[in-house]
Design an enzyme around this catalytic site. Structure first.
Site, PDB file in Angstrom:
ATOM      1  N   ALA A 195       5.108  -2.176   0.133  1.00  0.00           N
ATOM      2  CA  ALA A 195       5.426  -1.319   1.271  1.00  0.00           C
ATOM      3  C   ALA A 195       5.997  -2.123   2.437  1.00  0.00           C
ATOM      4  CB  ALA A 195       4.178  -0.564   1.722  1.00  0.00           C
ATOM      5  N   GLY A 218       0.861  -1.179   0.000  1.00  0.00           N
ATOM      6  CA  GLY A 218       0.000   0.000   0.000  1.00  0.00           C
ATOM      7  C   GLY A 218       0.889   1.218   0.000  1.00  0.00           C
TER       8      GLY A 218
END
Length: 245
Positions: A118, A85
């Protein structure tokens, strides 16, 4: 430490984690999974997505956000997966909850750590080589520091036929190296870095037209170097930040 650091969680035309599922299940070895969904806004939906992908294997998935005491949940976790993300939002949330040091300590003590995008970014020393927009402002760019170098998942090679005149990924990483003397491992889509027993190996298969191999290493004073298989020498890196060339 045992690390499985995926460049991406979904290849084009496949389901979530499908391209790496066999490797993921081997890595987990039957352990229940504590999922860290903080890189996206909807924690419940994100956790449900991971649970659905792993349900056929019988893997039990629990969202860290569901715990009344996230620190205690990390202490009793059998394995942890930090999803992709926005890297800035992820690091900011972990920092505000006071979870960075406890998570890093547990992983260094042997807790299996899996990251994607991420979640792979924060396994490095800092998030200075993320591709993401800084939608949140963490107290520091310092991350978990599980490996002594920088990571750049979703690494994209320049398209020689493109009419786009903006910076390429390689140019952006070259700018990083002008200010920092720390190698960067660029992981192409469909690939991952596995670390165990003091060894590091590149796995998976790069997807996309023209990808010459699974990964590339960028280092100050050297041409970009294509790598595959054993990259254990990167674990001996001596990083130096904020030292302009």
């Amino acid at each position: 430490m045992r690390l499985l650091l995926l460049s991406n969680s979904t290849n084009h035309g496949t389901g979530y984690l499908e391209h790496a599922l066999e490797t993921v299940l081997t890595f987990l070895d039957g352990a229940a999974l504590t999922f860290v969904p903080y890189a996206l806004a909807d924690h419940d939906a994100y956790t449900a997505k991971v649970a659905a992908a792993l349900a056929p294997s019988g893997t039990r998935v629990t969202g860290l956000h569901e715990a009344a005491d996230p620190r205690a949940e990390i202490e009793r976790a059998e394995a942890v997966f930090v999803g992709g993300g926005n890297t800035f939002r992820l690091l900011d949330t972990l920092g505000r909850l006071g979870l960075l040091a406890p998570l890093a300590d547990r992983v260094r003590d042997g807790l299996p750590y899996m990251g994607a995008s991420a979640g792979t970014n924060i396994a490095g020393l800092t998030i200075r080589t993320t591709n993401d927009m800084p939608i949140a402002q963490p107290a520091s760019f310092e991350a978990l520091g599980l490996v002594p170098f920088q990571l750049n998942p979703h690494f994209l090679d320049a398209d020689p036929t493109s009419t786009h005149r903006g910076e390429t990924r390689e140019q952006r990483l070259a700018e990083f190296l002008e200010v920092n003397d720390v190698p960067v491992l660029g992981l192409r889509e469909g690939t991952w870095l596995a670390v165990q027993d003091g060894a590091a190996r590149i796995g998976g298969s790069a997807v996309g037209a023209g990808a010459p191999g699974p990964a590339v290493v960028f280092a100050r004073g050297a041409a970009p170097r294509e790598v595959s298989g054993d990259v254990s020498e990167l674990l001996g890196t001596t990083p130096r930040f904020d030292v302009p060339a």
